[in-house]
Each structure stands twice: as structure tokens, then as C-alpha cells.
Design a protein around this motif. Structure first.
Motif, PDB file in Angstrom:
ATOM      1  N   ALA A  48      34.732  93.925  39.089  1.00 32.73           N
ATOM      2  CA  ALA A  48      34.865  92.496  38.818  1.00 32.73           C
ATOM      3  C   ALA A  48      35.782  91.834  39.829  1.00 32.73           C
ATOM      4  O   ALA A  48      35.564  90.700  40.244  1.00 32.73           O
ATOM      5  CB  ALA A  48      35.393  92.271  37.396  1.00 32.73           C
ATOM      6  N   GLY A  49      36.825  92.554  40.247  1.00 35.23           N
ATOM      7  CA  GLY A  49      37.713  91.997  41.252  1.00 35.23           C
ATOM      8  C   GLY A  49      37.017  91.762  42.567  1.00 35.23           C
ATOM      9  O   GLY A  49      37.208  90.738  43.220  1.00 35.23           O
ATOM     10  N   ARG A  50      36.189  92.701  42.986  1.00 33.58           N
ATOM     11  CA  ARG A  50      35.429  92.531  44.236  1.00 33.58           C
ATOM     12  C   ARG A  50      34.452  91.380  44.108  1.00 33.58           C
ATOM     13  O   ARG A  50      34.219  90.625  45.046  1.00 33.58           O
ATOM     14  CB  ARG A  50      34.711  93.835  44.574  1.00 33.58           C
ATOM     15  N   GLU A  51      33.848  91.259  42.898  1.00 29.18           N
ATOM     16  CA  GLU A  51      32.941  90.140  42.658  1.00 29.18           C
ATOM     17  C   GLU A  51      33.656  88.806  42.826  1.00 29.18           C
ATOM     18  O   GLU A  51      33.182  87.898  43.492  1.00 29.18           O
ATOM     19  CB  GLU A  51      32.365  90.212  41.238  1.00 29.18           C
ATOM     20  N   ALA A  52      34.835  88.672  42.208  1.00 31.65           N
ATOM     21  CA  ALA A  52      35.574  87.416  42.264  1.00 31.65           C
ATOM     22  C   ALA A  52      35.960  87.078  43.697  1.00 31.65           C
ATOM     23  O   ALA A  52      35.874  85.922  44.128  1.00 31.65           O
ATOM     24  CB  ALA A  52      36.826  87.501  41.386  1.00 31.65           C
ATOM     25  N   MET A  53      36.392  88.085  44.474  1.00 28.88           N
ATOM     26  CA  MET A  53      36.759  87.833  45.855  1.00 28.88           C
ATOM     27  C   MET A  53      35.561  87.362  46.656  1.00 28.88           C
ATOM     28  O   MET A  53      35.651  86.467  47.484  1.00 28.88           O
ATOM     29  CB  MET A  53      37.349  89.103  46.469  1.00 28.88           C
ATOM     30  N   ALA A  54      34.388  87.972  46.394  1.00 32.42           N
ATOM     31  CA  ALA A  54      33.195  87.580  47.129  1.00 32.42           C
ATOM     32  C   ALA A  54      32.802  86.147  46.826  1.00 32.42           C
ATOM     33  O   ALA A  54      32.327  85.422  47.696  1.00 32.42           O
ATOM     34  CB  ALA A  54      32.047  88.526  46.775  1.00 32.42           C
ATOM     35  N   GLN A  55      33.012  85.722  45.573  1.00 31.79           N
ATOM     36  CA  GLN A  55      32.590  84.390  45.190  1.00 31.79           C
ATOM     37  C   GLN A  55      33.448  83.308  45.847  1.00 31.79           C
ATOM     38  O   GLN A  55      32.973  82.201  46.063  1.00 31.79           O
ATOM     39  CB  GLN A  55      32.671  84.220  43.659  1.00 31.79           C
ATOM     40  N   THR A  56      34.709  83.604  46.124  1.00 29.57           N
ATOM     41  CA  THR A  56      35.599  82.550  46.589  1.00 29.57           C
ATOM     42  C   THR A  56      35.926  82.638  48.076  1.00 29.57           C
ATOM     43  O   THR A  56      36.684  81.834  48.586  1.00 29.57           O
ATOM     44  CB  THR A  56      36.922  82.582  45.802  1.00 29.57           C
ATOM     45  N   ALA A  57      35.359  83.620  48.776  1.00 26.97           N
ATOM     46  CA  ALA A  57      35.692  83.785  50.184  1.00 26.97           C
ATOM     47  C   ALA A  57      35.237  82.587  51.002  1.00 26.97           C
ATOM     48  O   ALA A  57      34.103  82.142  50.903  1.00 26.97           O
ATOM     49  CB  ALA A  57      35.047  85.055  50.723  1.00 26.97           C
ATOM     50  N   GLY A  58      36.146  82.039  51.795  1.00 25.75           N
ATOM     51  CA  GLY A  58      35.826  80.936  52.690  1.00 25.75           C
ATOM     52  C   GLY A  58      36.421  81.192  54.059  1.00 25.75           C
ATOM     53  O   GLY A  58      37.195  82.129  54.247  1.00 25.75           O
ATOM     54  N   PRO A  59      36.103  80.363  55.038  1.00 26.54           N
ATOM     55  CA  PRO A  59      36.570  80.601  56.402  1.00 26.54           C
ATOM     56  C   PRO A  59      38.032  80.237  56.628  1.00 26.54           C
ATOM     57  O   PRO A  59      38.604  80.593  57.648  1.00 26.54           O
ATOM     58  CB  PRO A  59      35.654  79.705  57.237  1.00 26.54           C
ATOM     59  N   GLY A  60      38.655  79.485  55.705  1.00 25.88           N
ATOM     60  CA  GLY A  60      40.056  79.138  55.853  1.00 25.88           C
ATOM     61  C   GLY A  60      40.324  77.998  56.804  1.00 25.88           C
ATOM     62  O   GLY A  60      41.465  77.777  57.212  1.00 25.88           O
ATOM     63  N   LYS A  61      39.304  77.224  57.143  1.00 22.34           N
ATOM     64  CA  LYS A  61      39.478  76.120  58.086  1.00 22.34           C
ATOM     65  C   LYS A  61      39.715  74.782  57.389  1.00 22.34           C
ATOM     66  O   LYS A  61      40.202  73.834  58.001  1.00 22.34           O
ATOM     67  CB  LYS A  61      38.255  76.014  58.993  1.00 22.34           C
ATOM     68  N   LEU A  62      39.354  74.691  56.107  1.00 24.33           N
ATOM     69  CA  LEU A  62      39.516  73.454  55.352  1.00 24.33           C
ATOM     70  C   LEU A  62      40.514  73.670  54.221  1.00 24.33           C
ATOM     71  O   LEU A  62      40.885  74.805  53.912  1.00 24.33           O
ATOM     72  CB  LEU A  62      38.164  72.995  54.791  1.00 24.33           C
ATOM     73  N   ALA A  63      40.933  72.582  53.594  1.00 21.85           N
ATOM     74  CA  ALA A  63      41.906  72.682  52.505  1.00 21.85           C
ATOM     75  C   ALA A  63      41.341  73.512  51.360  1.00 21.85           C
ATOM     76  O   ALA A  63      40.160  73.416  51.018  1.00 21.85           O
ATOM     77  CB  ALA A  63      42.264  71.279  52.008  1.00 21.85           C
ATOM     78  N   LYS A  64      42.188  74.331  50.762  1.00 19.86           N
ATOM     79  CA  LYS A  64      41.767  75.163  49.651  1.00 19.86           C
ATOM     80  C   LYS A  64      41.476  74.309  48.414  1.00 19.86           C
ATOM     81  O   LYS A  64      42.153  73.312  48.164  1.00 19.86           O
ATOM     82  CB  LYS A  64      42.854  76.187  49.306  1.00 19.86           C
ATOM     83  N   LEU A  65      40.470  74.704  47.667  1.00 22.07           N
ATOM     84  CA  LEU A  65      40.145  74.046  46.407  1.00 22.07           C
ATOM     85  C   LEU A  65      39.666  75.129  45.439  1.00 22.07           C
ATOM     86  O   LEU A  65      38.461  75.313  45.239  1.00 22.07           O
ATOM     87  CB  LEU A  65      39.075  72.970  46.599  1.00 22.07           C
ATOM     88  N   PRO A  66      40.576  75.870  44.859  1.00 19.08           N
ATOM     89  CA  PRO A  66      40.177  76.956  43.957  1.00 19.08           C
ATOM     90  C   PRO A  66      39.715  76.426  42.621  1.00 19.08           C
ATOM     91  O   PRO A  66      40.061  75.321  42.212  1.00 19.08           O
ATOM     92  CB  PRO A  66      41.460  77.782  43.822  1.00 19.08           C
TER      93      PRO A  66
END
Length: 332
Positions: A48-66
Motif C-alpha cells: 500500500a505504501g508503494r501504491e500511495a507513492m506511485a499515485q502522488t509522484a510528480g516532477p517537483g517543478k510546480l507547487a505541491k498540492l497534496p
């Protein structure tokens, strides 16, 4: 254009391996095996942890919006996510050009701040909301939705936002509010595609109010854990996962509550092809091509088979009741 037909029980059968990434499918089998040995808790937590990380991975170039993982029924697709590069580099956003690469190339001129959305019409509390007010209106959620384009391609994207119903309830529609109309920005100084005249600008879309109030109707402010890129409809857009992608208005500046059915931009341009409802329907062809299958962007290998298109884009369990008793060939 989709003219929705009644749901058939003999729709193509989809195997779990067709809709689930192979690696995830194999990991599920692994933690099922762990369950038999009494180690299921640890195995499931790691997966489940790997799933959650995959869902929220972004390039880090724009402001975060979790956003917290959504608990809305049907909101978290288990399909493999599309690559961020595909989701942001292959777009329909005609205000920046008609080629799929145009939005990523030209949308840098869009200014997503300051931004105001005006709400008017048949509501008890009309007014204007700036972007920060809208961002604080309701807690942010992450929802993984399939997005199906009328042209036959699809993606799977982790969006961040909240149900459109949260805004609707705040402005208190009255009994005459039968439909909701959405109007996008049309500014020639920011949007070079407006000069091509392919549509009568500004871009306008509409929903029945019960469609707009459905929990799956998302007011999106971000994707992949970051704010929306300009080419994807910054700073806010609709996501309606059971409808074709053009129904999800981008860069919204006005929302109107009206008594009569509004005329959407594509319906006005080509009424035979683009009906008001525009629900994903594999059983009724577009006048110029079949809607029975789709190409998932990022799965373009020579031997990759097209996927069968699912009724309501796979969200029939959640939304089919909205259209009970309707002639879905007439109301397409």
C-alpha cells in the motif's frame, strides 16, 4: 459522438491483468501468499505504501498540492498511471492550438494568478471567489480517474481537488437551477489559439445539476501531487470521469446556474457529433469513427492491443442511475 445506449450485460469481459499493472498484480499475489503464512499485515502495508507513492509522484517543478486518498466510491482506479510527461505533453486545449503538442508549447503565456471565479444565476449566494478562497473551501483529495477522449485515446491521471458539490452547496441553488454552465477564460493576450476561430469563444460547457452534484464530479486544482500545469487547465478545471474529456472545462472563470439547458461549445459547432450529455458509450459510434476501443497513451508498442471501451468509461456502477429511463441514443 457518443449517443449513449442501454447498458448491455454482454459487454466485453476484461481480465484483471488487462486493467492492473503487471507488477502490482504480481505484488497482490505475493501478499496473498503472505496472508497464508501470517505475515499479511506487513506485506500489505508495504504494498500500500508503494501504491500511495506511485499515485502522488510528480516532477517537483510546480507547487505541491497534496491530497488525502479519496473515499468516494469509484474514485481510485487501480489502472496503471499515465506518465506525467504524457499527461502534460499530449493535450486538447484549443485555446492554445489544435495540435496535441500545442498546449505544452504555448500555454506558458497563461497567467493562473491572480484568478477569480464568478458564480451567478439561480443561486441564493452569488458572488466571486478568488483562487485562495476556492483552495480552502474543502479538504483536498487525490482521485485516480480514467480520462477518455472522443478521439479514441485515454489516460489514467491522479487528480487533486474536491467534489464540485462542495462549491454548489455553498452558493445555495434555488428550485429553478436545473443546469450548471461553465465558462472558460478567453483572453487573446494569453491564449494564441483563440485566433484560429475553430470554436465560438469563450469555451462553454454544461451539466444537469444532478450530474454536477454527483460525488465523482471533481473540481480539480492539481495532478500528480502538484498544482495543475497551464496546459492541463490551470488553475482549476472540471473532471467528469464518465464523460468524454471535452466535457471537463478548463481554466474556468464563470459558473452560471440556469433553468434551461445551456448550449455547449462543441454541440454548437457540430451538433451531430457532440451532444449535451456526451457520456462514454462504446455501443454507439461517432459519425466518423468507432468508439468501441481505445488507445491508452504510453502503451503505443507495435503489438499493443487497443483496450475495449467500457460503458460510462467504467463508472457505470456509480453513475448509470442518473440516466435511468432515458433513451440513450436520443440523449447522446
Amino acid at each position: 459522438m457518443p449517443r449513449s445506449a442501454h447498458i448491455r450485460s454482454n459487454a466485453p469481459r476484461i481480465l484483471p491483468s488487462d486493467i492492473t499493472p503487471q507488477a502490482v498484480y504480481q505484488e497482490r499475489r505475493q501478499w496473498l501468499q503472505l496472508m497464508a503464512t501470517g505475515a499479511a499485515g506487513a506485506g500489505l502495508a508495504a504494498w500500500a505504501g508503494r501504491e500511495a507513492m506511485a499515485q502522488t509522484a510528480g516532477p517537483g517543478k510546480l507547487a505541491k498540492l497534496p491530497g488525502a486518498r479519496s473515499a468516494v466510491a469509484g474514485a481510485m482506479s487501480m489502472d496503471k498511471l499515465s506518465r506525467y510527461a504524457d499527461a502534460t505533453g499530449y493535450n486538447n486545449f484549443y485555446e492554445f492550438g489544435t495540435e496535441k503538442s500545442d498546449p505544452a508549447q504555448y500555454a506558458g503565456s497563461l497567467r493562473p494568478r491572480p484568478w477569480t471565479v464568478t458564480v451567478e444565476g439561480e443561486v441564493g449566494k452569488p458572488g466571486s471567489f478568488d483562487l485562495d478562497q476556492l483552495l480552502k473551501l474543502s479538504p483536498m483529495e487525490e482521485r485516480v480517474y480514467r480520462l477518455r477522449c472522443v478521439e479514441g485515446w485515454s489516460m489514467v491521471i491522479p487528480w487533486v481537488g474536491y467534489s464540485l458539490a462542495e462549491l454548489i452547496k455553498k452558493v445555495e441553488p434555488n428550485s429553478r437551477a436545473k443546469y450548471v454552465e461553465f465558462i472558460s477564460l478567453a483572453d487573446r493576450s494569453q491564449m494564441p489559439g483563440l485566433r484560429n476561430g475553430v470554436l465560438d469563444w469563450p469555451y462553454t460547457e454544461g451539466l444537469r445539476i444532478d450530474e454536477a452534484m454527483h460525488p465523482l464530479s471533481l473540481l480539480a486544482f492539481g495532478m500528480y501531487g502538484e498544482v495543475l500545469p497551464n496546459q492541463n487547465g490551470a488553475p482549476l478545471r472540471l473532471i467528469l470521469p464518465w464523460k468524454y474529456g471535452f466535457k471537463s472545462a478548463k481554466s474556468i472563470v464563470k459558473i452560471r446556474f440556469v433553468e434551461k439547458q445551456p448550449v455547449s461549445s462543441w454541440t454548437e459547432s457540430a451538433p451531430r457529433e457532440y451532444g449535451f450529455y456526451s457520456n462514454v458509450n462504446p455501443l454507439v459510434d461517432h459519425p466518423r469513427w468507432s468508439q468501441g476501443s481505445e488507445r491508452r497513451i504510453g502503451e503505443d508498442g507495435l503489438f499493443t492491443k487497443k483496450r475495449p471501451t467500457l460503458m460510462f468509461n467504467g463508472y457505470a456502477d456509480q453513475v448509470a442511475s442518473l440516466y435511468a429511463g432515458m433513451d440513450l441514443k436520443k440523449f447522446y
